[in-house]
Motif scaffolding. Structure first.
Motif, mmCIF file in Angstrom:
data_model
loop_
_atom_site.group_PDB
_atom_site.id
_atom_site.type_symbol
_atom_site.label_atom_id
_atom_site.label_comp_id
_atom_site.label_asym_id
_atom_site.label_seq_id
_atom_site.Cartn_x
_atom_site.Cartn_y
_atom_site.Cartn_z
ATOM 1 N N SER A 241 -8.548 8.841 0.826
ATOM 2 C CA SER A 241 -9.359 10.011 1.155
ATOM 3 C C SER A 241 -8.446 11.145 1.611
ATOM 4 O O SER A 241 -7.300 10.924 1.991
ATOM 5 N N ARG B 76 0.835 -1.207 0.000
ATOM 6 C CA ARG B 76 0.000 0.000 0.000
ATOM 7 C C ARG B 76 0.867 1.252 0.000
ATOM 8 O O ARG B 76 0.580 2.209 -0.714
ATOM 9 N N ARG C 140 -5.964 6.817 -4.597
ATOM 10 C CA ARG C 140 -7.177 6.181 -4.077
ATOM 11 C C ARG C 140 -7.217 6.182 -2.548
ATOM 12 O O ARG C 140 -7.486 5.151 -1.910
ATOM 13 N N ALA D 3 1.744 6.332 -7.189
ATOM 14 C CA ALA D 3 0.732 7.251 -7.726
ATOM 15 C C ALA D 3 1.206 8.695 -7.594
ATOM 16 O O ALA D 3 1.070 9.496 -8.530
ATOM 17 N N GLU E 272 -6.423 11.551 -5.193
ATOM 18 C CA GLU E 272 -7.386 10.815 -6.024
ATOM 19 C C GLU E 272 -6.711 9.650 -6.750
ATOM 20 O O GLU E 272 -7.223 8.536 -6.776
ATOM 21 N N ALA E 273 -5.539 9.918 -7.350
ATOM 22 C CA ALA E 273 -4.809 8.869 -8.073
ATOM 23 C C ALA E 273 -4.349 7.753 -7.146
ATOM 24 O O ALA E 273 -4.300 6.586 -7.540
#
Length: 194
Positions: free
Chosen positions: A46, A14, A44, A21, A41-42
């Protein structure tokens, strides 16, 4: 600046995905222009989670640049004592070739290599690599001994940073830099004029 402790508790996959990203966004838009919201956003995650992992955009950028540097040092590998002058130059040229090949096949690292190297100018891993290189060259008689190793390592790092900037620009333009110029420059720096 470094990620907050909660980021380090994430599973390795992760953490890598978030950094990848962010690296892609910083590489595509530049370290100064990349949008923190688009990075989040890329990746993923919040916005709340992002602020639990990083103090903000600059903290995330620092983590990405440190990761790029770690990747580049991993490709370069540690400097190992050479058996002689030919092996010394061969190891230096092989490391340079490995870095060039990595940067050619990893455009995000290529786009961020210069800011990562600037950030790393005082980093222990980076400066330690140069000092080990210089001390080994002095041991072999390849590098002058009339200048103290820390000063010569700093000068060598400055020359190689300038060469990296020049070579990276050539690579970005699709060219192939003449590394022979870099070796001549280093030989001039490393050779005593006495």
């Amino acid at each position: 600046m470094s990620p907050l402790p909660r980021f380090h508790r994430l599973p390795a996959e992760r953490r890598s995905a978030i950094l990848a990203a962010a690296r892609a966004q910083f590489a595509a838009h530049g370290p100064e222009a990349a949008s923190y919201n688009k990075i989040i956003e890329a990746a993923r995650i919040s916005k709340t989670a992002a602020y639990q992992y990083f103090d903000g955009r600059e903290d995330l950028l620092a983590a990405v640049l440190d990761d790029v540097l770690e990747r580049l040092l991993g490709v370069l590998g540690p400097w190992t004592p050479a058996a002689g002058e030919k092996e010394f130059w061969a190891q230096l040229e092989a490391g340079t070739a490995a870095l060039a090949a990595h940067l050619d096949s990893h455009p995000d690292d290529l786009a961020l290599a210069d800011p990562a190297a600037r950030r790393a100018a005082g980093a222990a891993a980076w400066t330690g690599w140069y000092e080990t290189l210089v001390r080994d060259g002095q041991r072999l008689g390849v590098i002058r001994t009339d200048i103290e190793p820390p000063l010569l390592a700093a000068a060598t790092a400055a020359v190689l940073r300038a060469a990296d900037t020049w070579a990276l620009a050539a690579l970005r333009d699709g060219g192939s830099p003449d590394t022979g110029q870099v070796w001549r420059l280093l030989r001039g720096l490393w050779t005593s004029t006495d």
